[in-house]
Design a protein around this motif. Structure first.
Motif, PDB file in Angstrom:
ATOM      1  N   ASP A  40       0.807  -1.225   0.000  1.00  0.00           N
ATOM      2  CA  ASP A  40       0.000   0.000   0.000  1.00  0.00           C
ATOM      3  C   ASP A  40       0.840   1.276   0.000  1.00  0.00           C
ATOM      4  O   ASP A  40       0.292   2.376   0.016  1.00  0.00           O
ATOM      5  N   GLY A  41       2.173   1.122   0.040  1.00  0.00           N
ATOM      6  CA  GLY A  41       3.034   2.296   0.026  1.00  0.00           C
ATOM      7  C   GLY A  41       3.159   2.988   1.369  1.00  0.00           C
ATOM      8  O   GLY A  41       3.625   4.137   1.443  1.00  0.00           O
ATOM      9  N   ILE A  42       2.767   2.322   2.459  1.00  0.00           N
ATOM     10  CA  ILE A  42       2.859   2.912   3.787  1.00  0.00           C
ATOM     11  C   ILE A  42       4.277   2.772   4.327  1.00  0.00           C
ATOM     12  O   ILE A  42       4.795   3.657   5.007  1.00  0.00           O
ATOM     13  N   GLN A  43       4.894   1.643   4.091  1.00  0.00           N
ATOM     14  CA  GLN A  43       6.284   1.418   4.461  1.00  0.00           C
ATOM     15  C   GLN A  43       7.065   0.983   3.230  1.00  0.00           C
ATOM     16  O   GLN A  43       6.530   0.264   2.371  1.00  0.00           O
ATOM     17  N   ALA A  44       8.330   1.417   3.164  1.00  0.00           N
ATOM     18  CA  ALA A  44       9.175   1.079   2.022  1.00  0.00           C
ATOM     19  C   ALA A  44      10.577   0.743   2.508  1.00  0.00           C
ATOM     20  O   ALA A  44      11.534   1.503   2.308  1.00  0.00           O
ATOM     21  N   ARG A 118      -4.908  -0.189  12.212  1.00  0.00           N
ATOM     22  CA  ARG A 118      -5.715  -0.374  10.998  1.00  0.00           C
ATOM     23  C   ARG A 118      -6.569   0.864  10.701  1.00  0.00           C
ATOM     24  O   ARG A 118      -7.546   0.780   9.966  1.00  0.00           O
ATOM     25  N   CYS A 119      -6.223   2.006  11.249  1.00  0.00           N
ATOM     26  CA  CYS A 119      -6.937   3.251  10.935  1.00  0.00           C
ATOM     27  C   CYS A 119      -6.925   3.486   9.425  1.00  0.00           C
ATOM     28  O   CYS A 119      -5.874   3.404   8.778  1.00  0.00           O
ATOM     29  N   ALA A 120      -8.082   3.783   8.857  1.00  0.00           N
ATOM     30  CA  ALA A 120      -8.187   3.959   7.407  1.00  0.00           C
ATOM     31  C   ALA A 120      -7.365   5.145   6.906  1.00  0.00           C
ATOM     32  O   ALA A 120      -6.859   5.121   5.772  1.00  0.00           O
ATOM     33  N   TYR A 121      -7.188   6.162   7.723  1.00  0.00           N
ATOM     34  CA  TYR A 121      -6.390   7.322   7.311  1.00  0.00           C
ATOM     35  C   TYR A 121      -4.901   6.967   7.301  1.00  0.00           C
ATOM     36  O   TYR A 121      -4.159   7.413   6.418  1.00  0.00           O
ATOM     37  N   PHE A 122      -4.464   6.169   8.255  1.00  0.00           N
ATOM     38  CA  PHE A 122      -3.082   5.696   8.250  1.00  0.00           C
ATOM     39  C   PHE A 122      -2.801   4.848   7.015  1.00  0.00           C
ATOM     40  O   PHE A 122      -1.716   4.902   6.431  1.00  0.00           O
ATOM     41  N   ALA A 123      -3.786   4.069   6.600  1.00  0.00           N
ATOM     42  CA  ALA A 123      -3.602   3.135   5.487  1.00  0.00           C
ATOM     43  C   ALA A 123      -3.753   3.785   4.110  1.00  0.00           C
ATOM     44  O   ALA A 123      -3.617   3.096   3.096  1.00  0.00           O
ATOM     45  N   ASP A 124      -4.002   5.087   4.076  1.00  0.00           N
ATOM     46  CA  ASP A 124      -4.203   5.783   2.801  1.00  0.00           C
ATOM     47  C   ASP A 124      -3.127   6.853   2.630  1.00  0.00           C
ATOM     48  O   ASP A 124      -3.204   7.919   3.239  1.00  0.00           O
ATOM     49  N   SER A 126      -2.639   8.988   0.537  1.00  0.00           N
ATOM     50  CA  SER A 126      -3.069  10.232  -0.101  1.00  0.00           C
ATOM     51  C   SER A 126      -3.625  11.249   0.893  1.00  0.00           C
ATOM     52  O   SER A 126      -3.914  12.388   0.503  1.00  0.00           O
ATOM     53  N   VAL A 127      -3.784  10.854   2.173  1.00  0.00           N
ATOM     54  CA  VAL A 127      -4.341  11.769   3.167  1.00  0.00           C
ATOM     55  C   VAL A 127      -3.332  11.982   4.283  1.00  0.00           C
ATOM     56  O   VAL A 127      -2.411  11.180   4.468  1.00  0.00           O
ATOM     57  N   PRO A 128      -3.476  13.048   5.069  1.00  0.00           N
ATOM     58  CA  PRO A 128      -2.547  13.286   6.180  1.00  0.00           C
ATOM     59  C   PRO A 128      -2.679  12.212   7.253  1.00  0.00           C
ATOM     60  O   PRO A 128      -3.733  11.607   7.429  1.00  0.00           O
ATOM     61  N   CYS A 129      -1.603  12.013   7.996  1.00  0.00           N
ATOM     62  CA  CYS A 129      -1.620  11.119   9.154  1.00  0.00           C
ATOM     63  C   CYS A 129      -0.348  11.351   9.950  1.00  0.00           C
ATOM     64  O   CYS A 129       0.762  11.204   9.417  1.00  0.00           O
ATOM     65  N   ASN A 130      -0.503  11.696  11.208  1.00  0.00           N
ATOM     66  CA  ASN A 130       0.663  11.975  12.045  1.00  0.00           C
ATOM     67  C   ASN A 130       1.515  10.739  12.317  1.00  0.00           C
ATOM     68  O   ASN A 130       2.692  10.871  12.653  1.00  0.00           O
ATOM     69  N   LYS A 131       0.948   9.558  12.199  1.00  0.00           N
ATOM     70  CA  LYS A 131       1.752   8.352  12.359  1.00  0.00           C
ATOM     71  C   LYS A 131       2.690   8.153  11.167  1.00  0.00           C
ATOM     72  O   LYS A 131       3.802   7.658  11.319  1.00  0.00           O
ATOM     73  N   ARG A 132       2.218   8.495   9.986  1.00  0.00           N
ATOM     74  CA  ARG A 132       3.049   8.351   8.794  1.00  0.00           C
ATOM     75  C   ARG A 132       3.951   9.559   8.574  1.00  0.00           C
ATOM     76  O   ARG A 132       5.139   9.422   8.277  1.00  0.00           O
ATOM     77  N   VAL A 133       3.370  10.740   8.696  1.00  0.00           N
ATOM     78  CA  VAL A 133       4.108  11.991   8.466  1.00  0.00           C
ATOM     79  C   VAL A 133       3.864  12.893   9.664  1.00  0.00           C
ATOM     80  O   VAL A 133       2.861  13.620   9.713  1.00  0.00           O
ATOM     81  N   PRO A 134       4.726  12.851  10.678  1.00  0.00           N
ATOM     82  CA  PRO A 134       4.519  13.666  11.877  1.00  0.00           C
ATOM     83  C   PRO A 134       4.293  15.134  11.542  1.00  0.00           C
ATOM     84  O   PRO A 134       5.006  15.719  10.719  1.00  0.00           O
ATOM     85  N   GLY A 135       3.270  15.704  12.156  1.00  0.00           N
ATOM     86  CA  GLY A 135       2.952  17.104  11.934  1.00  0.00           C
ATOM     87  C   GLY A 135       1.954  17.354  10.831  1.00  0.00           C
ATOM     88  O   GLY A 135       1.526  18.491  10.632  1.00  0.00           O
ATOM     89  N   SER A 136       1.543  16.294  10.118  1.00  0.00           N
ATOM     90  CA  SER A 136       0.631  16.499   8.987  1.00  0.00           C
ATOM     91  C   SER A 136      -0.829  16.576   9.421  1.00  0.00           C
ATOM     92  O   SER A 136      -1.673  17.061   8.674  1.00  0.00           O
ATOM     93  N   GLY A 137      -1.147  16.104  10.630  1.00  0.00           N
ATOM     94  CA  GLY A 137      -2.511  16.191  11.134  1.00  0.00           C
ATOM     95  C   GLY A 137      -3.163  14.839  11.320  1.00  0.00           C
ATOM     96  O   GLY A 137      -2.651  13.805  10.881  1.00  0.00           O
ATOM     97  N   CYS A 138      -4.311  14.860  11.989  1.00  0.00           N
ATOM     98  CA  CYS A 138      -5.094  13.643  12.225  1.00  0.00           C
ATOM     99  C   CYS A 138      -6.516  13.874  11.739  1.00  0.00           C
ATOM    100  O   CYS A 138      -7.370  14.380  12.479  1.00  0.00           O
ATOM    101  N   PRO A 139      -6.814  13.531  10.496  1.00  0.00           N
ATOM    102  CA  PRO A 139      -8.154  13.785   9.953  1.00  0.00           C
ATOM    103  C   PRO A 139      -9.242  12.942  10.594  1.00  0.00           C
ATOM    104  O   PRO A 139     -10.430  13.249  10.458  1.00  0.00           O
TER     105      PRO A 139
END
Length: 332
Positions: A40-44, A118-124, A126-139
């Motif tokens: 899914d492109g979450i980890q590389a 398994r949060c849907a925002y973490f798994a996408d 294309s949307v912000p997520c502080n777990k993936r990109v710290p500081g981007s927000g928690c929608p």
């Protein structure tokens, strides 16, 4: 999926060294979570270090009465072990509730503790997520959050921890054993998952590059009874809406010791210490169980779409503790 290197380790030291020389390397156990995240492109990761062939599988009794479960033991083997089923029934129940047989046959005990939300925002991506990109927000906080946290969350993240097994292990006061190039260490599982705070991307307290080698559980009280119960949106292998692992040790109708951990309500398995303290030395009655649940959930902060979880958790605590108390009385 991006190109990556693959290496199979046969000795613990080799695995540690391979991780240490590559900042982008990851350990690979059963791959039931990591491979999906890679697709899914979450980890590389730049390198996968396969640890399944390390001598870390199996369940063994320690001289001090603890039961040790090797990190590369599959979930199926852990759940089926005779001593696990006899002494820690809530752990077997939690593992069996967690996934399909095919996944349990691949997933490892160590990997289960490291699986990500398994949060849907973490798994996408294309949307912000502080777990993936710290500081981007928690929608999720203003978006779809009906299955998100009600305890211990922060404005930076409201996701929940997905593991069923970890909930039971937290209730049993398990220890996580690990190795680093500097030596061995251990962490109580209650401290293994840090509060989400303002660093939701920090998901464990493991030292950098550490390899989980085993999980160990203390000997339970001979008279204690334990159980795992999971409420989910469908019966077929869904993640917990709310779950509970509980143990009750009674003497003459009073609570000698209560242990309670909740799943599906926080970013980590939630040890219900307030409820446990409220039950100590008191009568084992439904009223008492309900009051203890209310005391624990007084700290809950529901979002507009998940307030039902507070009621669900309260009812689940009361119901499971009542069942354990009745089972103890029937056995007496």
């Amino acid at each position: 999926m991006k190109e990556f290197a693959y290496q199979r380790a046969t000795e613990v030291r080799d695995a540690l060294t391979l991780i240490a020389v590559d900042d982008g390397a990851c350990y690979l156990g059963g791959g039931t979570n990591l491979v999906d995240l890679m697709k899914d492109g979450i980890q590389a990761p730049t390198r996968l270090v396969d640890v399944r062939h390390l001598p870390l599988s199996g369940v063994r009794q320690a001289s001090d009465g603890r039961l040790a479960i090797g990190a590369t033991t599959t979930n199926s083997d852990a759940a089926a072990d005779f001593e696990v089923r006899r002494r820690y029934p809530a752990l077997t129940q939690a593992i069996l509730a967690g996934a399909s047989g095919q996944l349990r046959n691949m997933a490892t005990v160590g990997g289960n503790l490291l699986q990500r939300t398994r949060c849907a925002y973490f798994a996408d991506p294309s949307v912000p997520c502080n777990k993936r990109v710290p500081g981007s927000g928690c929608p999720a906080i203003t978006g779809a959050h009906h299955n998100h946290a009600i305890l211990g969350w922060s404005p930076h993240c409201v996701a929940t921890h997905p593991s069923d097994m970890a909930v039971a292990l937290v209730m049993y006061d398990a220890l996580v054993h690990y190795e680093t190039l500097e030596g061995a260490g251990e962490i109580p599982l209650t401290s293994f998952f840090p509060p989400v705070g303002d660093t939701p991307q920090v998901e464990t307290t493991l030292p950098l590059g550490a390899l989980i080698t085993a999980v160990s559980l203390p000997a339970p009280a001979p008279s204690a009874r334990s159980r795992y119960r999971k409420v989910r949106e469908r019966a077929s292998y869904a993640f917990a809406t709310v779950s509970i692992a509980a143990s009750l040790d009674l003497y003459a109708g009073r609570v000698r010791e209560a242990r309670i951990a909740l799943g599906g309500v926080a970013s980590r398995p939630w040890r219900a210490q307030v409820a446990e303290a409220a039950l100590q030395d008191g009568p084992a009655t439904a009223d008492r169980f309900r009051a203890a649940a209310d005391a624990e959930l007084a700290a809950a902060e529901a979002l507009p779409g998940n307030g039902y979880k507070v009621t669900l958790a309260r009812n689940l605590i009361e119901a499971v503790l009542t069942e354990l108390a009745e089972a103890t009385e029937a056995r007496a």
